[in-house]
Design a protein around this motif. Structure first.
Motif, short mmCIF file in Angstrom:
data_model
loop_
_atom_site.label_atom_id
_atom_site.label_comp_id
_atom_site.label_asym_id
_atom_site.label_seq_id
_atom_site.Cartn_x
_atom_site.Cartn_y
_atom_site.Cartn_z
N ASP A 167 -111.94 -24.96 -31.82
CA ASP A 167 -110.82 -25.71 -31.24
C ASP A 167 -110.82 -25.64 -29.72
O ASP A 167 -110.51 -26.62 -29.04
CB ASP A 167 -109.48 -25.19 -31.79
CG ASP A 167 -109.28 -25.55 -33.25
OD1 ASP A 167 -109.94 -26.51 -33.73
OD2 ASP A 167 -108.48 -24.87 -33.93
N ARG A 188 -114.51 -34.18 -32.20
CA ARG A 188 -114.86 -33.55 -33.48
C ARG A 188 -115.85 -34.43 -34.25
O ARG A 188 -116.81 -33.95 -34.83
CB ARG A 188 -113.61 -33.30 -34.31
CG ARG A 188 -112.79 -32.12 -33.87
CD ARG A 188 -111.67 -31.77 -34.87
NE ARG A 188 -110.81 -30.77 -34.32
CZ ARG A 188 -109.75 -31.02 -33.54
NH1 ARG A 188 -109.41 -32.25 -33.26
NH2 ARG A 188 -109.02 -30.03 -33.05
N VAL A 239 -113.51 -28.01 -28.47
CA VAL A 239 -113.05 -29.39 -28.61
C VAL A 239 -112.11 -29.74 -27.47
O VAL A 239 -112.22 -30.79 -26.84
CB VAL A 239 -112.38 -29.63 -29.98
CG1 VAL A 239 -111.67 -30.97 -30.02
CG2 VAL A 239 -113.40 -29.53 -31.10
#
Length: 100
Positions: free
Chosen positions: A23, A11, A26
């Motif tokens: 998300d 991040r 990531v």
């Protein structure tokens, strides 16, 4: 081997690169970057000073012919198709003013 790449690091890298990451991205990038870092660490373990660094796995050699001058054209042959010639030179329209 302990994982060096964490979701927080990914991040943070995204913020530094000004890339908005979801998300899912990531999570995926954390795994991919972790594998890359592990592989680099493995290569670093076997890299020793007595092993010569290589930029290419197969030795390369120049495949071009030797740069040897060949038969040259005479001035007459060079100028035979010129629209205008004077004093053994191409004659062209002036593009610079008198101040040059």
């Amino acid at each position: 081997m302990v994982s060096e790449i964490t979701p927080e690091l990914v991040r943070h890298l995204g913020v530094l690169a000004r890339i908005q990451l979801s998300d899912d991205e990531v999570e995926r990038l954390t795994g991919q970057l972790d594998v890359i870092v592990d592989n680099i660490a493995k290569v670093s373990e076997v890299a020793t000073p007595d092993v010569v660094a290589t930029s290419h796995p197969i030795p390369l050699e120049n495949v071009f012919r030797a740069d040897v001058p060949g038969d040259m054209l005479t001035v007459a042959e060079v100028l035979q198709n010129a629209p205008d010639a004077a004093s053994d030179r191409f004659r062209v329209t002036a593009i610079l003013g008198e101040e040059q």
